[in-house]
Design a protein around this motif. Structure first.
Motif, mmCIF file in Angstrom:
data_model
loop_
_atom_site.group_PDB
_atom_site.id
_atom_site.type_symbol
_atom_site.label_atom_id
_atom_site.label_comp_id
_atom_site.label_asym_id
_atom_site.label_seq_id
_atom_site.Cartn_x
_atom_site.Cartn_y
_atom_site.Cartn_z
ATOM 1 N N GLY A 287 0.753 -1.058 0.103
ATOM 2 C CA GLY A 287 0.086 -0.009 0.018
ATOM 3 C C GLY A 287 0.678 1.371 0.136
ATOM 4 O O GLY A 287 0.299 2.308 0.712
ATOM 5 N N LEU A 288 1.983 1.215 -0.658
ATOM 6 C CA LEU A 288 2.809 2.382 -0.521
ATOM 7 C C LEU A 288 2.898 2.997 -2.222
ATOM 8 O O LEU A 288 2.324 2.284 -3.073
ATOM 9 N N GLU A 289 3.142 4.029 -2.182
ATOM 10 C CA GLU A 289 3.160 4.692 -3.441
ATOM 11 C C GLU A 289 4.515 4.747 -4.121
ATOM 12 O O GLU A 289 5.375 5.318 -3.397
ATOM 13 N N LEU A 290 4.647 4.562 -5.383
ATOM 14 C CA LEU A 290 5.905 4.549 -5.935
ATOM 15 C C LEU A 290 6.190 6.044 -6.195
ATOM 16 O O LEU A 290 5.475 6.481 -6.766
ATOM 17 N N HIS A 291 7.290 6.196 -5.687
ATOM 18 C CA HIS A 291 7.952 7.604 -5.701
ATOM 19 C C HIS A 291 7.760 8.216 -7.117
ATOM 20 O O HIS A 291 8.419 7.292 -7.955
ATOM 21 N N PRO A 292 7.561 9.263 -7.665
ATOM 22 C CA PRO A 292 7.401 9.717 -9.021
ATOM 23 C C PRO A 292 8.749 9.475 -9.560
ATOM 24 O O PRO A 292 8.880 9.145 -10.758
ATOM 25 N N GLU A 293 9.915 9.716 -8.801
ATOM 26 C CA GLU A 293 11.175 9.409 -9.467
ATOM 27 C C GLU A 293 11.434 8.037 -9.838
ATOM 28 O O GLU A 293 12.111 7.642 -10.671
ATOM 29 N N ALA A 294 10.996 7.092 -9.119
ATOM 30 C CA ALA A 294 10.973 5.764 -9.349
ATOM 31 C C ALA A 294 10.023 5.422 -10.481
ATOM 32 O O ALA A 294 10.151 4.218 -11.227
ATOM 33 N N ALA A 295 9.022 6.036 -10.473
ATOM 34 C CA ALA A 295 7.730 5.531 -11.450
ATOM 35 C C ALA A 295 8.252 6.232 -12.777
ATOM 36 O O ALA A 295 7.919 5.612 -13.814
ATOM 37 N N GLU A 296 8.707 7.198 -12.746
ATOM 38 C CA GLU A 296 8.997 7.950 -14.091
ATOM 39 C C GLU A 296 9.577 7.256 -15.079
ATOM 40 O O GLU A 296 9.247 7.016 -16.272
ATOM 41 N N PRO A 297 10.835 6.580 -14.790
ATOM 42 C CA PRO A 297 11.632 5.887 -15.901
ATOM 43 C C PRO A 297 10.809 4.602 -16.586
ATOM 44 O O PRO A 297 11.505 3.879 -17.400
ATOM 45 N N VAL A 298 9.876 4.213 -15.666
ATOM 46 C CA VAL A 298 9.522 2.764 -15.925
ATOM 47 C C VAL A 298 8.659 2.547 -17.314
ATOM 48 O O VAL A 298 9.109 1.425 -18.054
ATOM 49 N N PRO A 299 7.988 3.300 -17.824
ATOM 50 C CA PRO A 299 7.316 3.141 -19.021
ATOM 51 C C PRO A 299 8.342 3.128 -20.329
ATOM 52 O O PRO A 299 8.355 2.436 -21.178
ATOM 53 N N ARG A 300 9.233 4.117 -19.995
ATOM 54 C CA ARG A 300 10.327 4.237 -20.910
ATOM 55 C C ARG A 300 11.424 2.992 -21.043
ATOM 56 O O ARG A 300 11.768 2.520 -22.093
ATOM 57 N N LEU A 301 11.588 2.262 -19.876
ATOM 58 C CA LEU A 301 12.302 1.262 -19.582
ATOM 59 C C LEU A 301 11.860 -0.202 -19.849
ATOM 60 O O LEU A 301 12.279 -1.336 -19.625
ATOM 61 N N ALA A 302 10.319 -0.177 -19.944
ATOM 62 C CA ALA A 302 9.567 -1.334 -19.847
ATOM 63 C C ALA A 302 10.011 -2.413 -21.070
ATOM 64 O O ALA A 302 10.012 -3.817 -20.641
ATOM 65 N N ASP A 303 10.525 -2.101 -22.021
ATOM 66 C CA ASP A 303 10.978 -2.901 -22.752
ATOM 67 C C ASP A 303 12.275 -3.840 -22.307
ATOM 68 O O ASP A 303 12.348 -4.920 -23.045
ATOM 69 N N LEU A 304 12.880 -3.453 -21.416
ATOM 70 C CA LEU A 304 13.963 -4.133 -20.956
ATOM 71 C C LEU A 304 13.729 -5.443 -20.320
ATOM 72 O O LEU A 304 14.164 -6.463 -20.373
ATOM 73 N N LEU A 305 12.278 -5.669 -20.029
ATOM 74 C CA LEU A 305 11.647 -6.943 -19.438
ATOM 75 C C LEU A 305 11.848 -8.069 -20.521
ATOM 76 O O LEU A 305 11.872 -9.106 -20.180
ATOM 77 N N ASP A 306 11.824 -7.557 -22.034
ATOM 78 C CA ASP A 306 11.658 -8.497 -23.031
ATOM 79 C C ASP A 306 13.112 -9.512 -22.890
ATOM 80 O O ASP A 306 12.973 -10.403 -23.349
ATOM 81 N N GLY A 307 14.026 -8.823 -22.241
ATOM 82 C CA GLY A 307 15.533 -9.384 -22.328
ATOM 83 C C GLY A 307 15.570 -10.461 -20.945
ATOM 84 O O GLY A 307 16.506 -11.096 -20.900
#
Ligand code: ATP
Ligand code: MG
Length: 441
Positions: free
Chosen positions: A203-223
């Motif tokens: 029930g914590l909120e992902l800090h904006p600094e931690a959330a910001e790069p996620v959509p950009r880096l999501a592709d890395l999960l494919d590896g």
């Protein structure tokens, strides 16, 4: 992988003395306390660490207690008769007390912070030694992922050692990475999934600094290796917070990297009923876990893949002229093959899952003999549960679900004695016809 946090970057912890925090020994398991005290009495440092300290501060009951120490694995082994060393790359001691296992890890230096990840080692030789390189408690703390995971409870004086501001973050409800978020995600993209999961679970909120790069880096999960993604799938969807985790994953653009075919159907706005189907299944899974009822990944996979399979079956019927039954079987096989290349559902689950998907095509056939045979099917129950969900969201008429609910009651009332049933089944088998038309999925 870069090593951004060298020992000279490490600052001393903020120490929170016992009167200033709410962690009481009454909430720590007896076995964990035993391990901590015995290490301390033998002259070692001994701390409760990671998720358990975090959970206790949040007022949750931890699911397991991990211990960190400056004793080497062999020294831990020597102290506890009931222990054994495990792991080749990450040597750890497991101390067993009946059904409870306390994991005792020696402080580790910088390197790959993830204890379950073997991949980087294969790519870069020499990594094995690095990952097992012992370090100071400070180094052990900052190789961890989130600030709230870098908290240590010291058995010597019951204080908390906070290396990254985790206590403050808990007080403010933040989930925040240690160090530069983008760098930490690039080091190990699974941390993005952990961010979604821990935010949902705690029930914590992902800090904006931690959330910001996620959509950009999501592709890395494919590896990321599919087997590791399956491990994460279990933690995400079978730990009692599946619905919230799913919503977080979707919001962060991560879900589509786990279930691309499912996400493609969901992206189509007209698929509101499929979204409802998934959410109902996840809510039900959470409820089952709360009730301590068994859950299986094969059912959730079946739910998540149902629409891609149904759509693929329709294409196969149209383009290749397959019968509805064959089309559904083929579609289940095709979609499964694509999905396991992403998230490695083991065969012992994927085979029954395919059956559950295939059986969806048999519910419309209400001829008495077909009904009896479906009721006897090994996967009937799971297939029926999926049918109920489909009816709940209006994909099939409610009467169809009611028919099968009633059929089971009728079946159990007229349930023949086991011997009789076995005979009946034997007699029936040779007469079973092949290629019966199965209703369209
Ligand atoms: P849970 O309560 O669900 O078990 P957890 O945070 O304890 O959550 P674990 O997978 O048990 O998660 O990991 C134990 C600890 O190991 C974490 O608290 C964290 O400090 C560290 N850790 C785990 N995975 C990673 C990772 N990918 N990168 C860095 N540190 C990690
Ligand atoms: Mg844990």
């Amino acid at each position: 992988m870069t090593e951004i946090r060298k020992s000279d970057d490490v600052s001393p912890p903020q120490i929170i003395p016992r009167p200033e925090h709410n962690i009481s020994r009454a909430h720590i398991s007896k076995p964990a306390l035993k391990v901590l005290y015995r290490l301390k009495d033998a002259g070692y440092q001994a701390f409760l660490v990671g998720g358990s300290v975090r959970d206790l501060l949040l007022g949750h009951q931890p699911k397991d207690f991990d211990v960190a120490t400056d004793a080497r694995p062999e020294e831990v082994r020597a102290l506890f008769g009931n222990s054994r060393l495990i792991g080749r790359r990450f040597r750890l001691a497991h101390v067993r007390f009946g059904r409870e296992i306390i994991e005792v890890a020696t402080f580790r230096g910088t390197g790959n912070g993830d204890p379950s990840d073997g991949e980087h080692v294969i790519h870069e030789s020499g990594r094995i030694l690095k990952d097992n390189a012992w370090g100071s408690i400070e180094e052990d703390a900052i190789r961890r992922d989130f600030t709230v995971n870098a908290l240590y409870y010291n058995i010597a004086d019951f204080s908390i050692w906070d290396f990254a501001g985790g206590v403050d973050d808990i007080a403010h409800g933040w989930l925040r990475l240690i160090g530069d978020p983008e760098t930490r995600y690039r080091e190990d993209p699974v941390r993005m999934l952990r961010a979604a999961r821990l935010a949902a679970k705690l029930g914590l909120e992902l800090h904006p600094e931690a959330a910001e790069p996620v959509p950009r880096l999501a592709d890395l999960l494919d590896g990321v290796p599919p087997a590791r993604l399956f491990d994460e799938f279990l933690k995400l969807f079978q730990s009692g917070h599946a619905l919230e985790s799913y919503r977080k994953l979707a919001q962060l653009g991560l879900f589509e990297h786990l279930f691309p075919m499912t996400a493609r159907v969901l992206a189509d706005d007209s698929q509101q009923d499929f979204r409802e189907l998934i959410e109902a299944a996840l809510a039900n899974t959470d409820w089952r876990i709360a009730e301590e009822l068994p859950v299986t990944p094969m059912f959730l996979f079946a739910v998540l893949l149902w629409r891609p399979v149904k759509d693929r079956a329709a294409t196969l019927m149209q383009d290749e002229g397959l019968s509805p039954g064959r089309a559904l079987a083929q579609a289940a096989a095709d979609i499964n093959a694509q999905q396991v290349a992403r998230v490695a559902l083991p065969k012992r689950f994927s085979l029954p899952m395919r059956e559950v998907l295939q059986l969806q095509g048999r519910f419309e056939d209400q001829r008495p003999r077909r009904v009896r045979s479906l009721l006897q099917h090994k996967r009937f129950r799971a297939a029926y549960d999926l049918l109920l969900l489909r009816a709940q969201v209006g994909e099939v008429p409610g009467e169809l679900a009611e028919f099968w609910t009633a059929a089971q009651q009728g079946d159990s009332e007229s349930e023949p004695a086991p011997a009789q049933r076995a005979r009946r089944r034997r007699r029936r088998r040779p007469r079973r016809r092949q290629g019966n038309s199965t209703p369209a999925p």
